[in-house]
Motif scaffolding. Structure first.
Motif, PDB file in Angstrom:
ATOM      1  N   SER A  17       0.862  -1.176   0.000  1.00 23.24           N
ATOM      2  CA  SER A  17       0.000   0.000   0.000  1.00 23.24           C
ATOM      3  C   SER A  17       0.905   1.234   0.000  1.00 23.24           C
ATOM      4  N   GLU A  18       0.309   2.407  -0.193  1.00 26.84           N
ATOM      5  CA  GLU A  18       1.097   3.640  -0.086  1.00 26.84           C
ATOM      6  C   GLU A  18       1.684   3.757   1.315  1.00 26.84           C
ATOM      7  N   TYR A  19       0.905   3.347   2.302  1.00 23.57           N
ATOM      8  CA  TYR A  19       1.383   3.406   3.689  1.00 23.57           C
ATOM      9  C   TYR A  19       2.623   2.520   3.873  1.00 23.57           C
ATOM     10  N   GLU A  20       2.577   1.295   3.329  1.00 26.48           N
ATOM     11  CA  GLU A  20       3.726   0.387   3.456  1.00 26.48           C
ATOM     12  C   GLU A  20       4.959   0.961   2.766  1.00 26.48           C
ATOM     13  N   LEU A  21       4.758   1.551   1.596  1.00 30.69           N
ATOM     14  CA  LEU A  21       5.879   2.180   0.900  1.00 30.69           C
ATOM     15  C   LEU A  21       6.449   3.309   1.743  1.00 30.69           C
ATOM     16  N   ALA A  22       5.586   4.127   2.297  1.00 32.01           N
ATOM     17  CA  ALA A  22       6.037   5.246   3.129  1.00 32.01           C
ATOM     18  C   ALA A  22       6.857   4.744   4.308  1.00 32.01           C
ATOM     19  N   GLU A  23       6.367   3.705   4.971  1.00 29.33           N
ATOM     20  CA  GLU A  23       7.086   3.134   6.115  1.00 29.33           C
ATOM     21  C   GLU A  23       8.458   2.622   5.696  1.00 29.33           C
TER      22      GLU A  23
END
Length: 102
Positions: A17-23
């Motif tokens: 997800s975008e969140y996983e990429l950000a993390e």
């Protein structure tokens, strides 16, 4: 080259997800989502973080798949794509396995 499209394709290949990429990239999700909302190009330092998350260099990011297809077979390209989806630990285990059988 559409940088945001390439980031999206790479992220989806990993199933992130975008969140996983950000993390993984050590960026905020709001930073990444603002690139898409405002159609902005990420800064070089941000793009370096993205590349680190994917386990590639900036140079690799900007190489078009067509460049690889001239030098590598489709089977080799497919193997590299699979390799890039592995975690660092999985990559090490696979490399160790290959070393053991070669």
């Amino acid at each position: 080259m559409d940088i945001l499209q390439k980031i999206t394709e790479m992220r989806l290949e990993k199933g992130w997800s975008e969140y996983e990429l950000a993390e993984r990239a050590e960026l905020t999700q709001s930073t990444i989502s603002s690139w898409y909302r405002k159609n902005l190009i990420p800064s070089i330092p941000s793009l370096e973080h993205i590349c680190n998350a994917f386990g590639i260099t900036l140079s690799q990011f900007f190489i078009e798949n067509e460049c690889f297809s001239e030098k590598l077979s489709q089977e080799q390209v497919d193997v590299l794509k699979r390799w890039n989806r592995l975690t660092k630990d999985q990559q090490k285990k696979l490399a160790d396995f290959l070393d053991a059988i070669l």
